[in-house]
Design a protein around this motif. Structure first.
Motif, PDB file in Angstrom:
ATOM      1  N   GLN A  92       0.830  -1.214   0.000  1.00 38.55           N
ATOM      2  CA  GLN A  92       0.000   0.000   0.000  1.00 38.55           C
ATOM      3  C   GLN A  92       0.861   1.259   0.000  1.00 38.55           C
ATOM      4  OE1 GLN A  92      -2.462  -0.543   3.462  1.00 38.55           O
ATOM      5  NE2 GLN A  92      -3.733  -2.110   2.499  1.00 38.55           N
ATOM      6  N   PHE A  93       2.048   1.175   0.603  1.00 42.92           N
ATOM      7  CA  PHE A  93       2.957   2.316   0.705  1.00 42.92           C
ATOM      8  C   PHE A  93       3.685   2.605  -0.604  1.00 42.92           C
ATOM      9  CE2 PHE A  93       7.527   3.349   1.823  1.00 42.92           C
ATOM     10  CZ  PHE A  93       7.328   4.706   2.015  1.00 42.92           C
ATOM     11  N   ASN A  94       3.721   1.651  -1.518  1.00 42.57           N
ATOM     12  CA  ASN A  94       4.548   1.807  -2.726  1.00 42.57           C
ATOM     13  C   ASN A  94       4.140   2.996  -3.596  1.00 42.57           C
ATOM     14  OD1 ASN A  94       6.545  -0.133  -2.399  1.00 42.57           O
ATOM     15  ND2 ASN A  94       5.263  -1.775  -3.241  1.00 42.57           N
ATOM     16  N   THR A  95       2.875   3.340  -3.614  1.00 36.07           N
ATOM     17  CA  THR A  95       2.447   4.516  -4.380  1.00 36.07           C
ATOM     18  C   THR A  95       3.142   5.760  -3.858  1.00 36.07           C
ATOM     19  OG1 THR A  95       0.289   3.532  -4.830  1.00 36.07           O
ATOM     20  CG2 THR A  95       0.475   5.923  -5.071  1.00 36.07           C
ATOM     21  N   GLU A  96       3.187   5.888  -2.550  1.00 32.97           N
ATOM     22  CA  GLU A  96       3.861   7.029  -1.910  1.00 32.97           C
ATOM     23  C   GLU A  96       5.375   6.957  -2.138  1.00 32.97           C
ATOM     24  OE1 GLU A  96       4.614   8.566   2.682  1.00 32.97           O
ATOM     25  OE2 GLU A  96       2.844   7.345   2.229  1.00 32.97           O
ATOM     26  N   LEU A  97       5.923   5.762  -2.111  1.00 33.46           N
ATOM     27  CA  LEU A  97       7.362   5.584  -2.285  1.00 33.46           C
ATOM     28  C   LEU A  97       7.817   5.941  -3.697  1.00 33.46           C
ATOM     29  CD1 LEU A  97      10.105   4.439  -1.192  1.00 33.46           C
ATOM     30  CD2 LEU A  97       9.352   2.206  -2.017  1.00 33.46           C
ATOM     31  N   CYS A  98       7.036   5.556  -4.690  1.00 35.95           N
ATOM     32  CA  CYS A  98       7.452   5.747  -6.081  1.00 35.95           C
ATOM     33  C   CYS A  98       7.298   7.183  -6.563  1.00 35.95           C
ATOM     34  CB  CYS A  98       6.632   4.820  -6.989  1.00 35.95           C
ATOM     35  SG  CYS A  98       7.010   3.071  -6.783  1.00 35.95           S
ATOM     36  N   GLY A  99       6.375   7.919  -5.985  1.00 38.11           N
ATOM     37  CA  GLY A  99       6.058   9.266  -6.445  1.00 38.11           C
ATOM     38  C   GLY A  99       7.247  10.187  -6.608  1.00 38.11           C
ATOM     39  N   PRO A 100       8.052  10.392  -5.557  1.00 35.10           N
ATOM     40  CA  PRO A 100       9.173  11.332  -5.651  1.00 35.10           C
ATOM     41  C   PRO A 100      10.212  10.934  -6.698  1.00 35.10           C
ATOM     42  CG  PRO A 100       8.675  10.823  -3.360  1.00 35.10           C
ATOM     43  CD  PRO A 100       7.894   9.869  -4.188  1.00 35.10           C
ATOM     44  N   PHE A 101      10.285   9.662  -7.027  1.00 40.65           N
ATOM     45  CA  PHE A 101      11.283   9.177  -7.985  1.00 40.65           C
ATOM     46  C   PHE A 101      10.714   9.063  -9.400  1.00 40.65           C
ATOM     47  CE2 PHE A 101      12.475   7.430  -3.826  1.00 40.65           C
ATOM     48  CZ  PHE A 101      13.760   7.917  -3.703  1.00 40.65           C
ATOM     49  N   ARG A 102       9.456   9.427  -9.545  1.00 36.20           N
ATOM     50  CA  ARG A 102       8.762   9.327 -10.831  1.00 36.20           C
ATOM     51  C   ARG A 102       8.873   7.917 -11.414  1.00 36.20           C
ATOM     52  NH1 ARG A 102      10.236  15.190 -13.699  1.00 36.20           N
ATOM     53  NH2 ARG A 102       9.412  16.478 -11.995  1.00 36.20           N
ATOM     54  N   MET A 103       8.791   6.962 -10.527  1.00 32.55           N
ATOM     55  CA  MET A 103       8.818   5.558 -10.932  1.00 32.55           C
ATOM     56  C   MET A 103       7.396   5.049 -11.069  1.00 32.55           C
ATOM     57  SD  MET A 103      11.739   4.138  -8.302  1.00 32.55           S
ATOM     58  CE  MET A 103      11.552   2.440  -8.829  1.00 32.55           C
ATOM     59  N   PRO A 104       7.157   4.091 -11.963  1.00 37.97           N
ATOM     60  CA  PRO A 104       5.833   3.488 -12.040  1.00 37.97           C
ATOM     61  C   PRO A 104       5.553   2.700 -10.762  1.00 37.97           C
ATOM     62  CG  PRO A 104       7.389   2.234 -13.349  1.00 37.97           C
ATOM     63  CD  PRO A 104       8.108   3.482 -12.920  1.00 37.97           C
ATOM     64  N   VAL A 105       4.303   2.633 -10.379  1.00 35.54           N
ATOM     65  CA  VAL A 105       3.938   1.836  -9.206  1.00 35.54           C
ATOM     66  C   VAL A 105       3.770   0.386  -9.662  1.00 35.54           C
ATOM     67  CG1 VAL A 105       2.241   1.488  -7.373  1.00 35.54           C
ATOM     68  CG2 VAL A 105       2.769   3.811  -8.160  1.00 35.54           C
ATOM     69  N   PRO A 106       4.445  -0.549  -9.029  1.00 40.44           N
ATOM     70  CA  PRO A 106       4.351  -1.945  -9.480  1.00 40.44           C
ATOM     71  C   PRO A 106       2.945  -2.508  -9.292  1.00 40.44           C
ATOM     72  CG  PRO A 106       5.503  -1.813  -7.384  1.00 40.44           C
ATOM     73  CD  PRO A 106       5.331  -0.402  -7.867  1.00 40.44           C
ATOM     74  N   ASP A 107       2.586  -3.443 -10.138  1.00 38.42           N
ATOM     75  CA  ASP A 107       1.310  -4.127 -10.046  1.00 38.42           C
ATOM     76  C   ASP A 107       1.375  -5.095  -8.865  1.00 38.42           C
ATOM     77  OD1 ASP A 107      -0.989  -5.648 -10.327  1.00 38.42           O
ATOM     78  OD2 ASP A 107      -0.815  -5.826 -12.512  1.00 38.42           O
ATOM     79  N   SER A 108       0.593  -4.828  -7.840  1.00 38.30           N
ATOM     80  CA  SER A 108       0.608  -5.680  -6.644  1.00 38.30           C
ATOM     81  C   SER A 108      -0.564  -6.655  -6.628  1.00 38.30           C
ATOM     82  CB  SER A 108       0.590  -4.826  -5.371  1.00 38.30           C
ATOM     83  OG  SER A 108      -0.567  -4.006  -5.337  1.00 38.30           O
TER      84      SER A 108
END
Length: 233
Positions: A92-108
């Protein structure tokens, strides 16, 4: 003897590994972090070149950089994924984690089999003991193949350092306890394959890891012929 191939993928140079034993080409995939089609192609080429057939996915934890490839591998091969249930928080945290790095959010949206400290995962001719090592994440684990004295340490222990604990759900006190009480008690000859950076050994980390002072010990010798095969691409 365990054989390991690995490649470093995504922005964080995460070590994605395939592990197998002797001539049995059925393998475990550890923390598949390939995040682009090019990286995915590269990983599949490595599997094909070594004649490997994925049998399962072992997740040390669920941070985005370690799970980008999970869903596609499970869809393609229909294989189980092993993960600690506390890692649902990290998914659930990965969306927040990826944002600053402009990374795609992985399919969980993958299914997984729950593992806990003390669980044993048997894949082909390998037997992985699950060592619960919370601290980097609440459900972080390491996988220990005792017969071959090999530890897959994820982001708990690295060569010369330990995992970070400043991200959400991280806890330094838990992390240092995990390292000291769960990992440093393993046989000193144990080879350590971390989620980032080069391989190391328990003996080397006992002797030189600055985060483990004042517990450092004189480095112990271990036979070089015990080294598993590690191929970097």
């Amino acid at each position: 003897m365990l054989k390991i191939i690995h490649a470093s993928y995504n922005l964080f140079q995460e070590n994605t590994m395939a592990v197998w034993k002797d001539d049995d080409k059925r393998c475990a995939i550890v923390d598949p972090g390939f995040s682009t089609e090019r990286e995915k192609e590269h990983f599949h080429t490595m599997l094909a070149e070594n004649g490997l057939k994925p049998e399962a996915i072992l997740l040390t934890h669920a941070h985005a950089d370690h799970i980008f490839g999970v869903k596609s591998l499970q869809d393609e091969f229909g294989i189980p994924v092993y993960m600690h249930p506390e890692e649902r928080k990290i998914l659930q945290f990965n969306t927040e984690l990826c944002g600053p790095f402009r990374m795609p959010v992985p399919d969980s949206g993958f299914s997984f089999t729950e593992i806990l400290d003390g669980s044993v995962v048997e894949i082909a001719s390998m037997r992985f003991e699950v060592i619960g090592t919370p601290g980097h994440t609440p459900g972080g684990v390491c996988y220990y193949e005792r017969q071959n004295e090999t530890l897959l340490s994820g982001d708990t222990l690295f060569a010369g350092t330990i995992g970070r604990s400043d991200l959400k759900w991280g806890e330094y006190d838990d992390l240092i306890r995990s390292v000291m009480e769960k990992l440093m008690v393993l046989d000193s000859r144990t080879r350590v394959f971390p989620g980032h950076g080069p391989q190391t050994s328990i003996a080397r980390e006992k002797s030189t890891n600055p985060f483990l002072e004042p517990f450092n010990e004189k480095e112990e010798e271990y036979p070089e012929d015990l080294e598993p095969i590690s191929i970097s691409h």
